[in-house]
Design an enzyme around this catalytic site. Sequence first.
Site, PDB file in Angstrom:
ATOM      1  N   HIS A 104       0.827  -1.207   0.000  1.00  0.00           N
ATOM      2  CA  HIS A 104       0.000   0.000   0.000  1.00  0.00           C
ATOM      3  C   HIS A 104       0.856   1.249   0.000  1.00  0.00           C
ATOM      4  CE1 HIS A 104       0.650  -1.215   4.226  1.00  0.00           C
ATOM      5  NE2 HIS A 104       0.536   0.052   4.560  1.00  0.00           N
ATOM      6  N   HIS A 106       0.706   5.349   1.019  1.00  0.00           N
ATOM      7  CA  HIS A 106       0.040   6.445   1.715  1.00  0.00           C
ATOM      8  C   HIS A 106       0.129   7.709   0.860  1.00  0.00           C
ATOM      9  CE1 HIS A 106       0.203   4.449   5.802  1.00  0.00           C
ATOM     10  NE2 HIS A 106       1.204   3.812   5.213  1.00  0.00           N
TER      11      HIS A 106
END
Lengths: 118, 118
Positions: A104, A106
Amino acid sequence: MTYDPNNIFAKIMRGEIPCKKVYEDEFAFAFEDIHPAAPVHVLVIPKGDYISLHDFASQASGAMVKGFFDSVTKIAAQLGLEKSGYRIISNHGPDAAQSVHHFHVHILGGRSLGRLLP
Amino acid sequence: MTYDPNNIFAKIMRGEIPCKKVYEDEFAFAFEDIHPAAPVHVLVIPKGDYISLHDFASQASGAMVKGFFDSVTKIAAQLGLEKSGYRIISNHGPDAAQSVHHFHVHILGGRSLGRLLP
């Protein structure tokens, strides 16, 4: 480490855990971080079983990797951060405190973000 | 903003300004940050005229984008950070204090990196 299909981000993407979704396309799924570190704090995850950037960049197709990062910048623009600016962060492993083992990114913005590291 | 071929990272890649080079392949060029924020702090830049991640992901080929991010993780491994972990950061625009307008990725490691933002 093998990919765990029951990690929390996989569950969020499958709709098994609720989230504040901000974007979805064929490459990426994005939602608000529940512990925001800035006025805008969104997580972007690829569609596919990748633990880390290493897995993603080495195993996914060129079209997928390009599509994912293109979507990251589209999401930042959709969040109103194109002119004011934003920081993209990805954590890998213990020193970076990677907490969920689905790759992932941010997206952080909405204020002056200061130095690279605390 | 148009790409300035005389930005400091373009000059470093052309060898016009010295650097401590750590890696080079067909996709990426990597060198030590002169103001390190962690025991390991390396900058990785793509070969090509891209101001930002947006330019890179939207204009470069899938093979180039995949190759670049694959090289980023290879460089982190070469730096000994695969097991201990590392953080990847890219800054875009004023709130993130982007200082050089050639797209670049910071690789940070060698200590516990703490929270996402100061």
